[in-house]
Write an enzyme that holds these catalytic residues in place. Structure first.
Site, PDB file in Angstrom:
ATOM      1  N   THR A   1      30.634   1.062  52.202  1.00 47.11           N
ATOM      2  CA  THR A   1      31.024   2.072  53.184  1.00 47.11           C
ATOM      3  C   THR A   1      32.269   1.698  53.976  1.00 47.11           C
ATOM      4  O   THR A   1      32.784   2.514  54.735  1.00 47.11           O
ATOM      5  CB  THR A   1      29.867   2.333  54.161  1.00 47.11           C
ATOM      6  OG1 THR A   1      29.454   1.088  54.737  1.00 47.11           O
ATOM      7  CG2 THR A   1      28.688   2.961  53.435  1.00 47.11           C
ATOM      8  N   ASP A   2      32.757   0.457  53.798  1.00 50.34           N
ATOM      9  CA  ASP A   2      33.978   0.043  54.492  1.00 50.34           C
ATOM     10  C   ASP A   2      34.913  -0.654  53.505  1.00 50.34           C
ATOM     11  O   ASP A   2      35.382  -1.756  53.753  1.00 50.34           O
ATOM     12  CB  ASP A   2      33.638  -0.884  55.666  1.00 50.34           C
ATOM     13  CG  ASP A   2      34.843  -1.138  56.576  1.00 50.34           C
ATOM     14  OD1 ASP A   2      35.787  -0.306  56.567  1.00 50.34           O
ATOM     15  OD2 ASP A   2      34.861  -2.163  57.278  1.00 50.34           O
ATOM     16  N   LEU A   3      35.176   0.000  52.384  1.00 45.71           N
ATOM     17  CA  LEU A   3      36.040  -0.588  51.367  1.00 45.71           C
ATOM     18  C   LEU A   3      37.498  -0.477  51.813  1.00 45.71           C
ATOM     19  O   LEU A   3      38.091   0.595  51.808  1.00 45.71           O
ATOM     20  CB  LEU A   3      35.839   0.117  50.022  1.00 45.71           C
ATOM     21  CG  LEU A   3      36.570  -0.513  48.838  1.00 45.71           C
ATOM     22  CD1 LEU A   3      36.095  -1.944  48.596  1.00 45.71           C
ATOM     23  CD2 LEU A   3      36.376   0.336  47.580  1.00 45.71           C
TER      24      LEU A   3
ATOM     25  N   ARG B   1      39.176   6.039  50.435  1.00 46.53           N
ATOM     26  CA  ARG B   1      39.202   5.216  51.649  1.00 46.53           C
ATOM     27  C   ARG B   1      40.070   3.983  51.423  1.00 46.53           C
ATOM     28  O   ARG B   1      40.840   3.576  52.306  1.00 46.53           O
ATOM     29  CB  ARG B   1      37.775   4.794  52.015  1.00 46.53           C
ATOM     30  CG  ARG B   1      37.685   3.961  53.292  1.00 46.53           C
ATOM     31  CD  ARG B   1      36.256   3.491  53.553  1.00 46.53           C
ATOM     32  NE  ARG B   1      36.167   2.742  54.784  1.00 46.53           N
ATOM     33  CZ  ARG B   1      35.927   3.285  55.972  1.00 46.53           C
ATOM     34  NH1 ARG B   1      35.759   4.588  56.079  1.00 46.53           N
ATOM     35  NH2 ARG B   1      35.865   2.524  57.051  1.00 46.53           N
TER      36      ARG B   1
END
Length: 237
Positions: free
Chosen positions: A165-167, A203
């Site tokens: 979720t935080d790539l 992202r």
């Protein structure tokens, strides 16, 4: 994985990597007395690098970010032990390693229940001789094949159905043997749907562009297309 239980404390650990008492291994003072603190890094909190018997570990205390984190620094609502963030990250790392993805080995995870909340910590293996992409790209360009390698490693992670979720490019490392590593799996999970995968990739692209604007890193559209070519499934002739 072994489990240590005492009152409102739970520690999950790999006994092959941890030879000290599990209830003491998250105490920075303990490591300082043993003269085993070998470095530190600052971010949302301090990550302490500790010398274990055969590897170096990275000890991190879970802290909240954003505006809410200024009000509640490091407490999370307790539901059950296997829903704690430290336990889940420990398990995700094991799952990814079994799938052949280059991620740090999990060494120990802790959760301490405090009334209706809990605090959490994690020790993972410090990836030897590795730097993140931001640091590398501030200095020089990457060879084309390295972007392909990055794409392939992300693909392996996605094939293991793990949604990072935080790539971003702070969480992608390259070591001195040109191996690509992915780190920081807090709040990540296994997700068997498919619709999140393109969001992960987009992202990452935003992260490249942000750091290009902020730190003037070496990056181009050609670099991105190479990464995507590594990510896409290989067509067998």
């Amino acid at each position: 994985m072994k489990t240590f239980e005492k009152g409102k404390l739970r520690v999950w650990y790999d006994e092959a990597l941890l030879s000290v008492p599990p209830e003491q291994c998250f105490d920075v003072g303990f490591w300082q007395q043993q003269e085993r603190i070998v470095g530190q890094a600052s971010g949302r909190g301090t990550t302490w690098f500790i010398q274990l018997d055969n590897v170096q570990g990275a000890l991190r205390h879970y802290r909240r970010g954003g505006l809410f984190g200024k009000l509640v620094r490091d407490h999370y609502l307790f539901c059950q032990w296997d829903k704690t963030r430290s336990y889940q990250e420990f398990q995700i790392l094991n799952h990814l390693r079994q799938a052949g993805v280059n991620v740090p080995r999990p060494i120990a995870a802790r959760a301490v229940k405090k009334h209706v909340c809990y605090q959490a910590d994690l020790i993972t293996e410090k990836v030897p001789n590795a730097r993140d992409l931001v640091t590398i790209l501030q200095e020089n360009t990457l060879r084309d094949e390295m972007y392909v390698k990055i794409g392939r490693e992300i693909r392996k992670m996605h094939d293991a159905q793990v949604n990072h979720t935080d790539l971003n490019i702070h969480n992608i490392l390259i070591d001195d043997r040109e191996r690509v590593w992915i780190i920081d799996f807090d709040k990540c999970g296994v997700d068997f749907s498919q619709d999140w995968k393109s969001g992960n990739i987009q992202r990452l692209l935003r992260s490249f562009k942000k750091e290009q604007s902020k730190h003037n890193i070496f990056f181009s559209e050609h670099s991105w297309q190479l990464l995507v070519s590594g990510y896409l499934p290989q067509v067998k002739e």
